[in-house]
Design an enzyme around this catalytic site. Sequence first.
Site, PDB file in Angstrom:
ATOM      1  N   ASP A  18      -5.969   4.516 -11.332  1.00 33.54           N
ATOM      2  CA  ASP A  18      -7.134   2.433 -11.842  1.00 33.54           C
ATOM      3  C   ASP A  18      -6.744   1.442 -12.463  1.00 33.54           C
ATOM      4  OD1 ASP A  18      -9.190   4.923 -10.682  1.00 33.54           O
ATOM      5  OD2 ASP A  18      -9.123   5.673 -12.807  1.00 33.54           O
ATOM      6  N   HIS A  46     -10.328   2.370  -4.688  1.00 32.28           N
ATOM      7  CA  HIS A  46      -9.334   0.465  -4.672  1.00 32.28           C
ATOM      8  C   HIS A  46      -9.987  -0.296  -4.779  1.00 32.28           C
ATOM      9  CE1 HIS A  46      -5.183   2.598  -5.165  1.00 32.28           C
ATOM     10  NE2 HIS A  46      -5.071   2.330  -3.425  1.00 32.28           N
TER      11      HIS A  46
HETATM   12  P1  GDP Z   1      -7.112   0.787  -8.808  1.00 32.27           P
HETATM   13  O1  GDP Z   1      -7.375   2.180  -7.574  1.00 32.27           O
HETATM   14  O2  GDP Z   1      -5.607   0.748  -8.946  1.00 32.27           O
HETATM   15  O3  GDP Z   1      -7.015  -0.246  -7.335  1.00 32.27           O
HETATM   16  O4  GDP Z   1      -8.693   0.759  -9.371  1.00 32.27           O
HETATM   17  P2  GDP Z   1      -9.651   0.446  -9.366  1.00 32.27           P
HETATM   18  O5  GDP Z   1     -10.012  -0.823  -8.287  1.00 32.27           O
HETATM   19  O6  GDP Z   1     -10.540   1.574  -9.756  1.00 32.27           O
HETATM   20  O7  GDP Z   1      -9.709  -0.462 -10.871  1.00 32.27           O
HETATM   21  C1  GDP Z   1      -9.175  -1.491 -11.176  1.00 32.27           C
HETATM   22  C2  GDP Z   1     -10.742  -2.433 -10.905  1.00 32.27           C
HETATM   23  O8  GDP Z   1     -10.802  -3.448 -12.431  1.00 32.27           O
HETATM   24  C3  GDP Z   1     -11.377  -3.186 -10.265  1.00 32.27           C
HETATM   25  O9  GDP Z   1     -13.054  -2.867 -10.164  1.00 32.27           O
HETATM   26  C4  GDP Z   1     -10.365  -3.963 -10.089  1.00 32.27           C
HETATM   27  O10 GDP Z   1     -11.533  -5.500  -9.113  1.00 32.27           O
HETATM   28  C5  GDP Z   1     -10.744  -4.728 -11.737  1.00 32.27           C
HETATM   29  N1  GDP Z   1      -9.229  -5.773 -11.892  1.00 32.27           N
HETATM   30  C6  GDP Z   1      -8.440  -5.828 -11.317  1.00 32.27           C
HETATM   31  N2  GDP Z   1      -7.917  -6.498 -12.378  1.00 32.27           N
HETATM   32  C7  GDP Z   1      -8.366  -7.048 -13.584  1.00 32.27           C
HETATM   33  C8  GDP Z   1      -7.673  -8.159 -13.918  1.00 32.27           C
HETATM   34  O11 GDP Z   1      -7.403  -8.379 -14.316  1.00 32.27           O
HETATM   35  N3  GDP Z   1      -9.054  -8.427 -15.361  1.00 32.27           N
HETATM   36  C9  GDP Z   1     -10.064  -7.856 -14.362  1.00 32.27           C
HETATM   37  N4  GDP Z   1     -11.304  -7.373 -15.429  1.00 32.27           N
HETATM   38  N5  GDP Z   1     -10.375  -6.865 -13.702  1.00 32.27           N
HETATM   39  C10 GDP Z   1      -9.717  -6.567 -13.175  1.00 32.27           C
END
Ligand code: GDP
Length: 427
Positions: A18, A46
């Site tokens: 995440d 994701h």
């Molecule tokens: P992944 O599985 O590694 O892609 O992660 P997730 O999708 O579960 O979690 C990432 C969450 O953080 C998503 O809702 C993204 O939109 C959000 N996100 C990613 N980068 C940033 C950031 O720089 N700032 C903020 N506030 N949210 C972010």
Amino acid sequence: MFDTDLHCLVVVGAQWGDEGKGKLVDVISERADLVVRYQGGANAGHTVVIGDSQFILRLIPSGILHPTTTCVLGNGVVIDPDAFFGELDGLAERGVPVTGRVLVSDRAHLVLPYHKLLDAAAERSQNIGTTRRGIGPAYEDKYGRRGLRVGFLSDLPRMERRLADRVRLANEQLALLGAPERASVDEHVTLIRRIAPRLLPMVVDTGAHLHHAIRAGQRVLLEGAQGSLLDVDHGTYPFVTSSNTTAGGAAVGAGIGPTAIDGVLGVVKAYTTRVGNGPLPTLAPAPVEEELRRLGHEFGAVTGRPRRCGWFDALVVRYAARVNGLTALAVTKLDVLDSFETIPVGAAYDLDGARLEEMPSDLSALERVTPVLETLEGWRTSTSTARSLADLPRPARSYLERLEVLADTPIRYVSVGTRRDQIIEVA
Ligand code: GDP
């Protein structure tokens, strides 16, 4: 990220998952020809935000959101056909072109309804915190040499005989586990007959396809799911996922040689979260944890479960840097820390009076450690509009510099919001 020396890049999560890999892969895949998933299944989630739209991708690489990339599900992935087609149809309904853009490995394994029954039954006794999507039992079948590969669909009568045998075995196992549910052969046969004509046209030897693409100078991005600390070998066993999430798994799960990989980007949050069970040494005190969860929207993309939240843990990231051979870091969610007056960072662990600089492999040791926290100055101003390091307040730059030193890896990207443009690329 891609240049004349870098054609094949792995993007991995360098914490417990995440980390925001979806966003980074989305940003980088703008310049990729092929985006490949190499492990895991529909248990990953994701989240990518484009304009006002949010896309949650489980099986299909985040590269699908760029119309010119080809997406590949490699041999290391386990595929739930209904989840896969559901996701494809969902994307198509929202105007994302998908036809002819997804290739599936003939060596990938199928996740079938009986795997989900086994997952739920095992979870009742083991309590690992799985998503109950059948991923673990599908990998157990694979390594038990009784798995059902996607390529088997090209000979349906033989596949149906194998299926009847596997369903019988699964029902015996369910009885042993004391579960009341039973899988049905008919249901499985119907499913296989329904999905085979749609899946088979997408099936190729993806390893060969990637090999030729790399030879031809195409740019390939290998997209990890979950995080390094959930790797079945290197993670906090047994609270791990069932596959190798780390960069070595990328070569195996995509079907290319390790020498084809030119770089490994580790994605980390500016703090730490963990979903599912198992220790989290830098867990923040309850009110602060609540604040981090609220500001970072830390709820599972697949299950909606609240994630546990804590401070950046340098041991975790340094360890991930080592086991993945990270060549660069992407730090996400810096903006989530914008309001904190001071920000602690875990620099080492204390274990029974001794200082630990390396991750212990023993889970009970990890449960007993206390983090050695360094307190860094907060910046108390919004970073969301920064597009270069120079735009960041000085304490935020100092914070990043400290992470870089503690993790022993240079930072290449800093993400300051959910949107595509909210990113700093460090030259
Ligand atoms: P992944 O599985 O590694 O892609 O992660 P997730 O999708 O579960 O979690 C990432 C969450 O953080 C998503 O809702 C993204 O939109 C959000 N996100 C990613 N980068 C940033 C950031 O720089 N700032 C903020 N506030 N949210 C972010």
